[in-house]
Design a protein around this motif. Structure first.
Motif, PDB file in Angstrom:
ATOM      1  N   LEU A  28       0.839  -1.194   0.000  1.00  0.00           N
ATOM      2  CA  LEU A  28       0.000   0.000   0.000  1.00  0.00           C
ATOM      3  C   LEU A  28       0.875   1.246   0.000  1.00  0.00           C
ATOM      4  CD1 LEU A  28      -2.663   1.589   0.338  1.00  0.00           C
ATOM      5  CD2 LEU A  28      -2.512   1.121   2.801  1.00  0.00           C
ATOM      6  N   SER A  29       0.672   2.107  -0.999  1.00  0.00           N
ATOM      7  CA  SER A  29       1.365   3.389  -1.077  1.00  0.00           C
ATOM      8  C   SER A  29       0.359   4.506  -0.832  1.00  0.00           C
ATOM      9  CB  SER A  29       2.012   3.564  -2.459  1.00  0.00           C
ATOM     10  OG  SER A  29       2.535   4.871  -2.606  1.00  0.00           O
ATOM     11  N   ILE A  30       0.630   5.354   0.173  1.00  0.00           N
ATOM     12  CA  ILE A  30      -0.229   6.491   0.482  1.00  0.00           C
ATOM     13  C   ILE A  30       0.504   7.761   0.078  1.00  0.00           C
ATOM     14  CG2 ILE A  30      -1.473   7.735   2.283  1.00  0.00           C
ATOM     15  CD1 ILE A  30      -1.699   5.124   3.814  1.00  0.00           C
ATOM     16  N   MET A  31      -0.075   8.493  -0.862  1.00  0.00           N
ATOM     17  CA  MET A  31       0.564   9.684  -1.414  1.00  0.00           C
ATOM     18  C   MET A  31       0.091  10.923  -0.641  1.00  0.00           C
ATOM     19  SD  MET A  31       0.186   8.708  -5.480  1.00  0.00           S
ATOM     20  CE  MET A  31       1.234  10.048  -6.040  1.00  0.00           C
ATOM     21  N   PRO A  32       1.018  11.714  -0.097  1.00  0.00           N
ATOM     22  CA  PRO A  32       0.631  12.854   0.734  1.00  0.00           C
ATOM     23  C   PRO A  32       0.051  14.008  -0.081  1.00  0.00           C
ATOM     24  CG  PRO A  32       3.005  12.805   0.464  1.00  0.00           C
ATOM     25  CD  PRO A  32       2.474  11.548  -0.170  1.00  0.00           C
ATOM     26  N   ARG A  33      -0.879  14.720   0.558  1.00  0.00           N
ATOM     27  CA  ARG A  33      -1.518  15.887  -0.052  1.00  0.00           C
ATOM     28  C   ARG A  33      -2.045  15.578  -1.454  1.00  0.00           C
ATOM     29  NH1 ARG A  33      -2.221  17.754   4.274  1.00  0.00           N
ATOM     30  NH2 ARG A  33      -1.566  19.811   5.039  1.00  0.00           N
ATOM     31  N   THR A  34      -2.624  14.386  -1.586  1.00  0.00           N
ATOM     32  CA  THR A  34      -3.129  13.925  -2.877  1.00  0.00           C
ATOM     33  C   THR A  34      -4.545  13.414  -2.698  1.00  0.00           C
ATOM     34  OG1 THR A  34      -0.895  13.342  -3.597  1.00  0.00           O
ATOM     35  CG2 THR A  34      -2.710  12.323  -4.793  1.00  0.00           C
ATOM     36  N   GLY A  35      -5.387  13.667  -3.692  1.00  0.00           N
ATOM     37  CA  GLY A  35      -6.779  13.268  -3.634  1.00  0.00           C
ATOM     38  C   GLY A  35      -7.090  12.071  -4.511  1.00  0.00           C
ATOM     39  N   HIS A  36      -8.215  12.147  -5.210  1.00  0.00           N
ATOM     40  CA  HIS A  36      -8.749  10.994  -5.931  1.00  0.00           C
ATOM     41  C   HIS A  36      -8.181  10.831  -7.336  1.00  0.00           C
ATOM     42  CE1 HIS A  36     -11.633   7.779  -6.332  1.00  0.00           C
ATOM     43  NE2 HIS A  36     -12.141   8.309  -7.437  1.00  0.00           N
ATOM     44  N   LEU A  37      -7.367  11.786  -7.783  1.00  0.00           N
ATOM     45  CA  LEU A  37      -6.837  11.741  -9.148  1.00  0.00           C
ATOM     46  C   LEU A  37      -5.303  11.743  -9.125  1.00  0.00           C
ATOM     47  CD1 LEU A  37      -9.240  14.439 -10.639  1.00  0.00           C
ATOM     48  CD2 LEU A  37      -9.503  11.947 -10.813  1.00  0.00           C
TER      49      LEU A  37
END
Length: 293
Positions: A248-257
């Motif tokens: 699982l990679s969680i991208m900071p300050r990033t939304g649905h696109l």
């Protein structure tokens, strides 16, 4: 990058799909989200087509793909079958998959229904409305949204989608990309999007309902999620706990696109993932994790 000519592929129920195939090498199939289309993947194709055959297409209901009039021509299983039909038409036996949101659901269903056709999966922004407690309200909301789209027409609906909360991080980060996103939306079909809402999104099973099938997917999976994509955070934690061979990679300050908001980071991550799967490192690290070494 010069726009490639589109190929017409007939799904096995006769519906025409507009397909792009660019580059050469191991095939990668891109599956777009509800507000997107094959053009949403331009920045990925521009980078990855140097080493991969990048296959993208507009889902049924998204011109220039055909817009069937009947709901019987739409569904989650049908969306997965379309991916298989596109691969068959291009004589591709197996591929890497990259699916965003609605496309992520479709990629998972391909892996469930046709595991031999999947080398590895990138599943990004997947899970909206899939928690069991949300299913009834989600069904109602998707059908209401379908009626709304048809009532106001595509130009007004495109403006609403582009102006809605999930596109605002893109607007702040890259106004030009947001303007292109909005422009591409206007080329969609209000009827096609309404039928997709009713036939695919509203009726798809919850991820939790699919737990036994998900546990059977032994292919490498990279889950990608923006930390501001709140409706999809818990579903991705569920997928991380459920899929046996995933990260699982969680991208900071990033939304649905994420592919549009952070294209360079997105491309780097999926390229590294494909490389690690291809050279065997992914499965070696998975073995070490499983053995506790």
């Amino acid at each position: 990058m010069k726009k490639p000519a589109l190929i017409e592929v007939k799904a096995n129920d006769g519906v025409s799909l507009a397909v792009s195939a660019v580059g050469k090498g191991d095939p990668v199939v891109f599956l777009h989200e509800f507000s997107g289309d094959l053009l949403s993947w331009d920045r990925q194709v521009a980078t990855l087509s140097e080493r991969y055959l990048c296959i993208s297409y507009n889902a049924r209901g998204y011109p220039p793909s055909q817009v069937p009039e009947s709901i019987v021509n739409y569904g989650q299983a049908r969306a997965a079958a379309d991916a298989v039909d596109v691969m068959a038409a291009l004589e591709v036996e197996s591929a890497y998959f990259v699916g965003l949101s609605m496309g992520g659901f479709a990629a998972l269903h391909v892996a469930i229904q046709n595991p031999e056709m999947v080398r590895a999966l990138v599943v990004a922004g997947c899970g909206y409305g899939s928690q069991p407690s949300e299913q009834s309200a989600y069904f109602t909301a998707m059908n209401r949204e379908a009626e709304h789209a048809e009532a106001i027409g595509m130009d007004a609906y495109a403006a609403e989608l582009a102006g809605s909360g999930y596109a605002q991080l893109l607007r702040v980060k890259d106004p030009q990309a947001w303007s292109e996103f909005k422009r591409q939306l206007t080329a969609h079909s209000a009827k096609g999007m309404a039928m997709t809402l009713r036939g695919v999104l509203a009726r798809r099973p919850s991820l939790w309902q699919l737990e036994p099938q998900l546990r059977s997917i032994d292919k490498p999976v990279l889950l990608m999620i923006g930390d501001e994509d709140a409706p999809c955070l818990e579903p991705n934690l569920f997928l991380k706990r459920t899929l046996p061979n995933c990260a699982l990679s969680i991208m900071p300050r990033t939304g649905h696109l994420p592919n549009l908001e952070e294209p360079q980071a997105f491309n780097t991550m999926i390229d590294h993932f494909f490389s690690s799967v291809g050279n065997g490192l992914w499965n070696r690290t998975q073995s070490a994790i499983s053995s506790g070494e």
